[in-house]
Design an enzyme around this catalytic site. Structure first.
Site, PDB file in Angstrom:
ATOM      1  N   SER A  64       0.858  -1.177   0.000  1.00  0.00           N
ATOM      2  CA  SER A  64       0.000   0.000   0.000  1.00  0.00           C
ATOM      3  C   SER A  64       0.889   1.219   0.000  1.00  0.00           C
ATOM      4  O   SER A  64       2.126   1.103   0.007  1.00  0.00           O
ATOM      5  CB  SER A  64      -0.858   0.014   1.257  1.00  0.00           C
ATOM      6  OG  SER A  64      -0.020   0.280   2.373  1.00  0.00           O
ATOM      7  N   LYS A  65       0.264   2.367   0.030  1.00  0.00           N
ATOM      8  CA  LYS A  65       1.045   3.610   0.069  1.00  0.00           C
ATOM      9  C   LYS A  65       1.970   3.636   1.282  1.00  0.00           C
ATOM     10  O   LYS A  65       2.997   4.272   1.269  1.00  0.00           O
ATOM     11  CB  LYS A  65       0.102   4.806   0.147  1.00  0.00           C
ATOM     12  CG  LYS A  65      -0.519   5.132  -1.185  1.00  0.00           C
ATOM     13  CD  LYS A  65      -0.876   6.606  -1.265  1.00  0.00           C
ATOM     14  CE  LYS A  65      -1.416   6.966  -2.621  1.00  0.00           C
ATOM     15  NZ  LYS A  65      -2.845   6.809  -2.765  1.00  0.00           N
ATOM     16  N   ARG A  66       1.544   2.947   2.327  1.00  0.00           N
ATOM     17  CA  ARG A  66       2.304   2.982   3.569  1.00  0.00           C
ATOM     18  C   ARG A  66       3.673   2.315   3.454  1.00  0.00           C
ATOM     19  O   ARG A  66       4.653   2.784   4.002  1.00  0.00           O
ATOM     20  CB  ARG A  66       1.522   2.259   4.668  1.00  0.00           C
ATOM     21  CG  ARG A  66       0.819   3.120   5.659  1.00  0.00           C
ATOM     22  CD  ARG A  66       0.162   2.255   6.717  1.00  0.00           C
ATOM     23  NE  ARG A  66      -0.416   1.031   6.175  1.00  0.00           N
ATOM     24  CZ  ARG A  66       0.163  -0.160   6.193  1.00  0.00           C
ATOM     25  NH1 ARG A  66       1.342  -0.317   6.760  1.00  0.00           N
ATOM     26  NH2 ARG A  66      -0.434  -1.211   5.660  1.00  0.00           N
ATOM     27  N   ASN A  67       3.712   1.161   2.769  1.00  0.00           N
ATOM     28  CA  ASN A  67       4.961   0.404   2.818  1.00  0.00           C
ATOM     29  C   ASN A  67       5.665   0.297   1.464  1.00  0.00           C
ATOM     30  O   ASN A  67       6.554  -0.502   1.278  1.00  0.00           O
ATOM     31  CB  ASN A  67       4.720  -0.988   3.402  1.00  0.00           C
ATOM     32  CG  ASN A  67       3.757  -1.782   2.553  1.00  0.00           C
ATOM     33  OD1 ASN A  67       3.356  -1.344   1.498  1.00  0.00           O
ATOM     34  ND2 ASN A  67       3.393  -2.953   3.014  1.00  0.00           N
TER      35      ASN A  67
END
Ligand code: GLU
Length: 487
Positions: A258-261
């Site tokens: 995701s955008k997070r990782n």
């Protein structure tokens, strides 16, 4: 389903932003499957959620697929006999089917308000029951319906889920079973008549004669609901599309990408100078493999080798390093003409060149010396900038590295030795400097040459030094070395 039926696969994104790695992996597998089987790829835009899917995102999605070379046989821009291919242009079709399901008794009007649903959901959870619609409006009497109507309530259309189970054979996962206890009656259309995903997707897959649904694993749980819609449409089970749910793509840290990782937007990879064939090659390996240890494949090989049987059911892990390596390989495999074509937009955008034919011919002669060294096209401007700088100066942080006595000695000796050279080519420059700095002064090559590198290119990271000197020309090289020799 008979084997001789023409394969029809679809890629059906809901572009609520830039297409991401997961979307494109799906699109790629859809495309490869269609091309491998000689079937058709249908590109359908699922834009019924107009608050989240904008025209800009739709255009960007179309553009991204084109850039990647994933062409479609039916869909936006090309049309086709089962269009329109934008769901927002098919709303009448969905409401006609919703009405038909109501008439047949497969669906019913549900008047529960969202507050009531939430209240009952909380209660279900408290009593350790599976949350989901409890069937309250399944069999309302006419009096109850009239009461709701008099109270001004507008109903949603809800599909009746019969008792029992849905079993289907997923081409990747094998037999998958859903007990309907965990598949409650679901909403087909909102109170304003707009369709929900499950209605639109299932109706379209049937009407567009889709034979194979290859899509992300996140949609696995919606399959029994879609199959329920096919039933209500009166489709013969033999004719249901076959499902293949592609494994999740995980981030490096093993949680869902995701955008997070990780970087998920394809637009980002494009800006960073990843080639479309590298992105496709790398994404093809996320859950699929060509069979041996081979990792560098062409689009033609992908088409030739792609089968659903070779898709793995376990999650794939996104590995940036591998993508970088593949991109570097693809860059090295480019012809000079192609490499030039890919490089120019990066050089122009960064302002390193303005695009004159003189500049372009310098770029062309410089590209071969960096082709082996770069991982992404975005590295090119910084690598070649030294050839185009009008008022060349070495930035203070780099300059500070060559202020010491031994660097200054290197520069002075180098200057004295190269100044008399008649023939200014890299081989000549190299042998002259090696004799002078390595043999005669006894310096280590890294030490000897890094001072020169900084002096002429302005950076301790640059293309190969001797080739750089050759490209820069004798006059400018000498001028630059002179300029950093302290008085
Ligand atoms: N439009 C759905 C999505 O983007 C996918 C539909 C499907 O492949 O079934 O999540």
């Amino acid at each position: 389903m008979s084997n001789n039926k023409l394969v029809r696969v679809r890629f059906a994104p809901s572009p609520t932003g830039d297409l991401h790695v997961g979307n494109i992996r799906t699109a790629l597998f859809d495309w490869a499957y269609a091309r491998h089987t000689g079937g058709k790829l249908v590109f359908r835009i699922e834009d019924t959620d107009k608050d989240r899917v904008t025209d800009e995102y739709i255009q960007a999605a179309i553009e991204t697929l084109k850039w990647l070379g994933l062409n479609w046989d039916e869909g936006p821009e090309v049309g086709g006999e089962f269009g329109p291919y934008l769901q927002s242009q098919r709303l009448d079709i969905y409401s006609t089917w919703a009405q038909k399901f109501l008439d047949q008794g497969d669906a019913y009007h549900c008047y529960c308000s969202s507050e009531e649903l939430e209240e009952r959901r909380q209660l279900q959870m408290k009593n350790n029951k599976a949350p989901g619609y409890d069937g309250k409006c399944r069999d309302l009497s006419n009096t109850q319906i009239d009461q709701y109507k008099d109270g001004g309530r507008k109903p949603v259309v809800r599909m009746r889920m019969p008792q029992g189970e849905t079993v289907f054979n997923d081409l990747i996962r094998g037999e998958v079973k859903f007990d309907h206890e965990f598949v409650p009656d679901f909403v087909l259309a909102r109170a304003d008549g707009s369709p929900l995903y499950t209605l639109a997707v299932a109706v379209d897959d049937v009407l567009m004669k889709i034979t194979h649904v290859l899509r992300g694993e996140d949609l696995l749980s919606s399959t029994p609901r879609q199959i329920r819609v096919y039933q209500a449409m009166g489709v013969n089970p033999e004719e249901y599309p076959l499902f293949a749910h592609l494994p999740f793509v995980m981030g490096q840290d093993n949680t869902k990408l995701s955008k997070r990782n990780g970087e998920v937007s394809i637009a980002w990879y494009r800006e960073q100078g990843y080639l479309p064939e590298a992105i496709c090659n790398y994404l093809a390996l996320l859950g699929w493999s060509p069979g041996d240890d081979k990792e560098n494949i062409t689009m033609e090989e992908l088409v030739q080798l792609f089968t659903v049987e070779r898709v793995n059911s376990s999650p794939a892990r996104f590995d940036m390093k591998k993508l970088e390596a593949i991109n570097g390989d693809k860059i090295r495999a480019l012809t000079l003409e192609k490499f030039l074509e890919w490089s120019l937009p990066f050089l122009l955008k960064s302002g390193v060149i303005s695009g004159t034919s003189d500049e372009i011919s310098v770029v062309k002669s410089a590209l071969p010396i960096i082709q082996e060294r770069i991982v992404t096209l975005a590295e090119i401007p910084a690598m070649l900038n030294f050839l185009f700088m009008k008022n060349f100066i070495v930035a203070p942080d780099e300059l500070s590295k060559i202020k010491d006595d031994s660097s200054q000695q290197v520069l002075k000796v180098a200057l004295a030795k190269v100044a008399p050279l008649d023939s200014w080519n890299h081989a000549n420059i190299e042998s002259t400097l090696r004799v002078a700095l390595i043999e005669e002064l006894g310096l280590k090559p890294r030490i000897a040459f890094s001072a020169l590198r900084i002096a002429v290119t302005g950076s301790h990271i640059s293309p190969p030094l001797f080739e750089s000197l050759e490209l820069l020309g004798k006059e400018r090289s000498i001028e630059r070395i002179n300029a950093v020799i302290s008085k």
